[in-house]
Design an enzyme around this catalytic site. Structure first.
Site, PDB file in Angstrom:
ATOM      1  N   ASN A   8       0.864  -1.182   0.000  1.00  0.00           N
ATOM      2  CA  ASN A   8       0.000   0.000   0.000  1.00  0.00           C
ATOM      3  C   ASN A   8       0.902   1.235   0.000  1.00  0.00           C
ATOM      4  O   ASN A   8       1.383   1.667   1.034  1.00  0.00           O
ATOM      5  CB  ASN A   8      -0.888  -0.037   1.259  1.00  0.00           C
ATOM      6  CG  ASN A   8      -1.811   1.166   1.343  1.00  0.00           C
ATOM      7  OD1 ASN A   8      -1.934   1.925   0.385  1.00  0.00           O
ATOM      8  ND2 ASN A   8      -2.455   1.332   2.489  1.00  0.00           N
ATOM      9  N   HIS A  91      -9.911   1.087   4.164  1.00  0.00           N
ATOM     10  CA  HIS A  91      -8.714   1.412   4.952  1.00  0.00           C
ATOM     11  C   HIS A  91      -9.063   2.437   6.038  1.00  0.00           C
ATOM     12  O   HIS A  91      -9.826   3.374   5.800  1.00  0.00           O
ATOM     13  CB  HIS A  91      -7.616   1.953   4.031  1.00  0.00           C
ATOM     14  CG  HIS A  91      -6.275   1.972   4.694  1.00  0.00           C
ATOM     15  ND1 HIS A  91      -5.921   2.957   5.595  1.00  0.00           N
ATOM     16  CD2 HIS A  91      -5.230   1.113   4.640  1.00  0.00           C
ATOM     17  CE1 HIS A  91      -4.693   2.695   6.040  1.00  0.00           C
ATOM     18  NE2 HIS A  91      -4.256   1.581   5.481  1.00  0.00           N
ATOM     19  N   GLU A 147      -6.377  -4.969  10.494  1.00  0.00           N
ATOM     20  CA  GLU A 147      -5.427  -3.858  10.594  1.00  0.00           C
ATOM     21  C   GLU A 147      -5.920  -2.850  11.644  1.00  0.00           C
ATOM     22  O   GLU A 147      -6.678  -1.922  11.325  1.00  0.00           O
ATOM     23  CB  GLU A 147      -5.239  -3.171   9.240  1.00  0.00           C
ATOM     24  CG  GLU A 147      -4.151  -2.108   9.314  1.00  0.00           C
ATOM     25  CD  GLU A 147      -3.755  -1.573   7.946  1.00  0.00           C
ATOM     26  OE1 GLU A 147      -2.710  -1.988   7.437  1.00  0.00           O
ATOM     27  OE2 GLU A 147      -4.505  -0.761   7.394  1.00  0.00           O
ATOM     28  N   GLY A 208       2.606  -0.937   4.413  1.00  0.00           N
ATOM     29  CA  GLY A 208       2.703   0.472   4.031  1.00  0.00           C
ATOM     30  C   GLY A 208       4.154   0.903   3.905  1.00  0.00           C
ATOM     31  O   GLY A 208       4.819   0.674   2.889  1.00  0.00           O
TER      32      GLY A 208
HETATM   33  P1  PGA Z   1       2.283   0.585   7.702  1.00  0.00           P
HETATM   34  O1  PGA Z   1       0.926   0.845   6.895  1.00  0.00           O
HETATM   35  O2  PGA Z   1       2.837  -0.732   7.225  1.00  0.00           O
HETATM   36  O3  PGA Z   1       3.166   1.749   7.368  1.00  0.00           O
HETATM   37  O4  PGA Z   1       1.910   0.538   9.143  1.00  0.00           O
HETATM   38  C1  PGA Z   1       0.018  -0.194   6.661  1.00  0.00           C
HETATM   39  C2  PGA Z   1      -1.267   0.353   6.109  1.00  0.00           C
HETATM   40  O5  PGA Z   1      -1.705   1.429   6.533  1.00  0.00           O
HETATM   41  O6  PGA Z   1      -1.879  -0.271   5.241  1.00  0.00           O
END
Ligand code: PGA
Length: 225
Positions: A8, A91, A147, A208
């Site tokens: 992402n 999200h 998440e 992310g």
């Molecule tokens: P991150 O983001 O891996 O930077 O925590 C993940 C996301 O928001 O999909």
């Protein structure tokens, strides 16, 4: 089943050149890996990356409508027509920063599935998934992502113990169906990937920050195998 690793990119990188370079490096690094690696760049880069780079490309969002007067939106049908295979929906950043409601997410999931896109559906709780499920008839082309927003790297990046992830995976599967893949998202990096896969009992990850560094991301994909 091969793990599903979804990058992402959010609103990064800032140039098309940067997007090309990242895609090229990742493609080279994961070529022989037995994983479904999906890159989700900003909309504006999708056509060029699809044309040139021979990787699975997804979008980070889509409209709930197939067509019509919705200024600034992109329909799932348009994404499918370009050659996208996946779309991330629900999200937490879209819910928090852009006012997206569960009712909107429900409609988006239905529209994306009708357009034959695979949906990477983010949830923070079992209750959220239950609500979403009411309007989504089949989860056949859906992968659910657990998440929690507090675990996202830009929102505190709190570590969630793999045994807690495993407990959530089994609760989410009870709602979604046993065969629906469940991924984990929130500060996943190359180092944490293996434990999350094995002890967290997930089928992949939504990544992310670590997906913006080619070397880190390639190592992460390898640690998922
Ligand atoms: P991150 O983001 O891996 O930077 O925590 C993940 C996301 O928001 O999909």
């Amino acid at each position: 089943m091969n793990p599903i690793i979804v990058a992402n990119w959010k609103m990064n990188p800032q140039t098309l050149k940067g997007a090309f370079e990242l895609t090229k490096a990742v493609r080279k690094g994961v070529r022989s890996a037995n994983a479904n690696v999906v890159l989700c760049p900003p909309y504006v880069f999708i056509p060029q990356l699809l044309a040139a780079k021979n990787m699975e490309i997804g979008a980070q969002n889509c409209s709930w409508q197939e067509q019509g007067p919705l200024t600034g939106e992109v329909s799932p049908r348009q994404l499918k027509d370009l050659g996208c295979s996946y779309v991330i929906l629900g999200h937490s950043e879209r819910k928090k920063e852009l006012g997206e409601t569960l009712a909107m997410v429900q409609r988006k999931v239905a529209a994306a599935l009708t357009a034959k896109l695979r949906v990477i559906l983010c949830v923070e709780s079992v209750a959220e998934l239950r609500t979403l499920k009411k309007k989504v008839r089949s989860f056949k082309n859906v992968a659910v992502v657990y998440e929690p927003s507090f675990a996202i790297s830009t929102q505190g990046g709190r570590r969630v113990a793999p045994r807690h992830i495993a407990a959530m995976v089994s609760r989410l599967k009870k709602v979604a169906g046993r065969n629906v893949p469940v991924l984990y998202g929130g500060s996943v990096d190359a180092k944490s990937m293996r434990d999350i896969m094995t002890k967290g009992n997930v089928q992949g990850a939504l990544v992310g920050a670590a997906s913006l560094k080619a070397k880190e991301f390639i190592a992460l994909v390898k640690n998922a195998l």
